[in-house]
Every structure is written in structure tokens, then in C-alpha cells.
Design an enzyme around this catalytic site. Sequence first.
Site, PDB file in Angstrom:
ATOM      1  N   ASP A   1      39.578  48.383  47.911  1.00  0.00           N
ATOM      2  CA  ASP A   1      38.904  48.061  46.655  1.00  0.00           C
ATOM      3  C   ASP A   1      38.079  46.793  46.889  1.00  0.00           C
ATOM      4  O   ASP A   1      38.592  45.682  46.845  1.00  0.00           O
ATOM      5  CB  ASP A   1      39.950  47.856  45.547  1.00  0.00           C
TER       6      ASP A   1
ATOM      7  N   PHE B   1      44.787  44.546  41.015  1.00  0.00           N
ATOM      8  CA  PHE B   1      44.012  45.039  39.873  1.00  0.00           C
ATOM      9  C   PHE B   1      43.002  46.070  40.362  1.00  0.00           C
ATOM     10  O   PHE B   1      42.218  45.795  41.273  1.00  0.00           O
ATOM     11  CB  PHE B   1      43.268  43.902  39.172  1.00  0.00           C
TER      12      PHE B   1
ATOM     13  N   LYS C   1      30.859  45.827  40.468  1.00  0.00           N
ATOM     14  CA  LYS C   1      30.529  44.450  40.058  1.00  0.00           C
ATOM     15  C   LYS C   1      29.153  43.945  40.521  1.00  0.00           C
ATOM     16  O   LYS C   1      28.174  44.194  39.859  1.00  0.00           O
ATOM     17  CB  LYS C   1      31.648  43.504  40.487  1.00  0.00           C
TER      18      LYS C   1
HETATM   19  C1  LIG Z   1      36.739  44.450  38.141  1.00  0.00           C
HETATM   20  C2  LIG Z   1      37.586  45.204  39.090  1.00  0.00           C
HETATM   21  C3  LIG Z   1      37.889  46.553  38.915  1.00  0.00           C
HETATM   22  C4  LIG Z   1      37.462  47.344  37.700  1.00  0.00           C
HETATM   23  O1  LIG Z   1      36.084  47.381  37.542  1.00  0.00           O
HETATM   24  P1  LIG Z   1      35.480  47.750  36.089  1.00  0.00           P
HETATM   25  O2  LIG Z   1      34.004  47.779  36.339  1.00  0.00           O
HETATM   26  O3  LIG Z   1      35.913  46.692  35.140  1.00  0.00           O
HETATM   27  O4  LIG Z   1      36.013  49.079  35.715  1.00  0.00           O
HETATM   28  C5  LIG Z   1      38.640  47.188  39.885  1.00  0.00           C
HETATM   29  N1  LIG Z   1      39.072  46.530  40.971  1.00  0.00           N
HETATM   30  C6  LIG Z   1      38.785  45.218  41.190  1.00  0.00           C
HETATM   31  C7  LIG Z   1      39.282  44.558  42.415  1.00  0.00           C
HETATM   32  C8  LIG Z   1      38.052  44.513  40.245  1.00  0.00           C
HETATM   33  O5  LIG Z   1      37.800  43.214  40.445  1.00  0.00           O
END
Ligand SMILES: *Cc1c(COP(=O)(O)O)cnc(C)c1O
Length: 390
Positions: A217, A133, A246
Site C-alpha cells: 500500500d 490503515f 493520494k
Molecule cells: C489514505 C490511505 C488510504 C485510503 O485512501 P482513500 O483515498 O482515503 O480511500 C489507504 N491506505 C493508506 C496507506 C492511506 O494513507
Amino acid sequence: MTTWNDRFAQAMMGSAPPPSRQLVRGEGCYVWDSEGTRYLDFLAGIAVNALGHAHPVLVEAVSRQVATLAHVSNYFATPSQIELAERLRRISGAGEAGRVFFGNSGAEAIEAAIKLARLNKGRTRIVALHNAFHGRTMGSLSLTGKPALREAFEPLLPGVEHIDSTIAALEAAIDDTVAALVVEPIKGEAGVVELPEGYLQAARELTAQHGVLLILDEIQTGVGRTGEWFSFMRSGIQPDAIAVAKGIAGGVPIGALVTFGWASELFQRGQHGSTFGGNPLATAAANAVLGEIERAGLIQNAVVRGQQLRSALAAMNSPLIAEVRGAGLLLGVGLSAPVAQRVSDAALELGLIVNAANDTSIRLAPPLIVGDDEIAEFTTLFSKALEGAA
Ligand SMILES: *Cc1c(COP(=O)(O)O)cnc(C)c1O
């Protein structure tokens, strides 16, 4: 009288399932709904509320900054923005060769990473992992490896290839035509799924050999949650860039891309920007959160409390718990039956917030400030929730 449920359904876009509770306030590891019911929050806004709710350090920093200077645009520098960029260079280990770009969310950090990849020797291919994700905007969705989230929006960005999370698949995919490999050190949305042993080391070696950017990420795994400032630090490698968001500002929206070494030279003047990105309000919030994580030893707390949680889960001796995955305070409870939603619903009824990341996984991501009392309460409530769902 119209209820909040009706008003929500009538006014909010139908893009998400309707929530079952309306939350009105929080304090520490607890939140309260509009009926006055208290919940122990073991999701923390999906790994966002690092300091829990209404932490005095964050409240003070944000209040002071908004009363001083909230926003100025990227035509001007501000002290809190420079301070945060320097801090991110330091805590990521990027050091003086590091550079920081600020946006407002995880997806925007990934968008910046995609543009960074495009600047790598004119290459246009990006390799990402199945079931990963990376966000919901069109660019970040192109990297997200979940067909159900993608299908309605295709065609997405061309040149993106998804591979299995094995070293063999990595060896087959990485060559001199690839611009970047984008990987979550632990797949959070997939239910807190770890990479195979030695994966990041192999990825580092292969990408370095072929001039491919290794972009991690760290949006969910970063900022102390997995027991290091960033999860890649557990593997001993250094990436070319990390996406951060986050937990960094404890609930104030912010995202950042931190580059290392030669990747710091790729963006040229005028090639990227964001109106809100790195504004004084958000960067002051992040400085306060990161400062408090250091001052209060919350990374060490994530290690200790994570171990405590693992012991507590093991001691439950529940036939429903098949395994516990993850690191620090990002844990995935793998269930032996597809009842995660029932467990999470039962927990909520008992006053505990956990997350059903998929049918067989419960995700736990409590605030980094979690202590003995909250772990004891979690243990009682989660055992009951498991019984309730069995
Ligand atoms: C939450 C998340 C995203 C996206 O972040 P948003 O602030 O919702 O756009 C991307 N990568 C990872 C691993 C995430 O947990």
C-alpha cells in the site's frame, strides 16, 4: 446570521469531527481560511497536494483537459489514460510486464488489490498488519488493523488476519493457504511508523516461496514523498502489486493498482471496472503532476528538505520531541507526552497546519515543492507550538 460552522453541522453527515477552519483558497505551500488568515500547510491534504496549491502546471493541464474531453467511460480509450498507465509502469519499475487498473481513491485501489488476491489460485486468506490503515470501504476496512474504526461495521470480510509487524510473526503467518500479504512500507495513519529493518526483504522471500502475492500500500508513501518514486525502492525488492492514490494527481481524485510480473495475468476480461476510473480529467492531472515531479527534481527535493526538517527538529532541543520517524517528506514526530492534539491546535493558532496522527505523534507531509523559506517559517512556528503545548 448562520455561520459556516452551523451550516456544516446541519448539512454534513456526522461521520467526522467538525473542522475548526473553513479554507477558501491556496497558493504554493499556503492556504487561506474564510477569515482571511494564512496558514503554512505542512499536511498538504494528507500527502495529496504534491505540487502544493494552485500549481500553474496542474491548473493548466486540468483546465485544458476539461475543455477538451472530461469523461468517456471505460468503453473507450483516451490518450491521457494510456500515457499514465505507461508512465506508472515505467516509474514503478514494473516495466513491460506491468499492468495498471484505475479507480478513484485509495480505498478503491485496495479493493482492486483484494479482488486480485481472490484470483490467486482460489485462495481466500489475506494477511495484514495490526495498526495498518488501508481505507474505510468495507473491503479496505477489513484490511485496516484499527479496532476502533472496524467495530461498528463487523462482520467484515472473512479470511483476513492481522499480525504484529515483526519478521517472526510474518514467518508464522505466511504459508501456502495465504492469497496475499498487504503491507504499508511506512504506516502513515499510525503516526509514520517504519517497519523493522529487513522486513520487506523477508516478506518478499516468504511470499515468493509460498506463491503469496506481496501487495504494498503505497497510497501515502508513493509518488516521490519518501525520496524515491515509491517507498519499496528503498528496500531493493520488487512487489507483486502496489496501490497508489493520494499525491498522484495533486488533489484530483484518482487511485491505481499497478501489478508486476505474474500478478499482471490474474484479472480476466470483465472481472473489474469503474465508471470514473482513469478518466481523461484525472489522468491528465496525474500526468501533469508526475511530469512536474520529474522536471523539477522534486524527489531529490523530498530527500534534501526531509534532511533539513530533521536537522531543524533536532536543533529545537525540545524535551517534547522523543524521536523523528519516516523518510523524505513523510515524517512522524514522536512526542514524549500525549499532547499531539494540543501541539497541532497551538500550531493552527499560529498559522501552521500539522496533523496529530495519534496522541503522541505529529505527522508532517508538506508539499514536495517546499523550500528554504517555508522550512524556516515552519521551524519558528513549530518551536512556538511545542512551547505552547508543553
Ligand atoms: C489514505 C490511505 C488510504 C485510503 O485512501 P482513500 O483515498 O482515503 O480511500 C489507504 N491506505 C493508506 C496507506 C492511506 O494513507
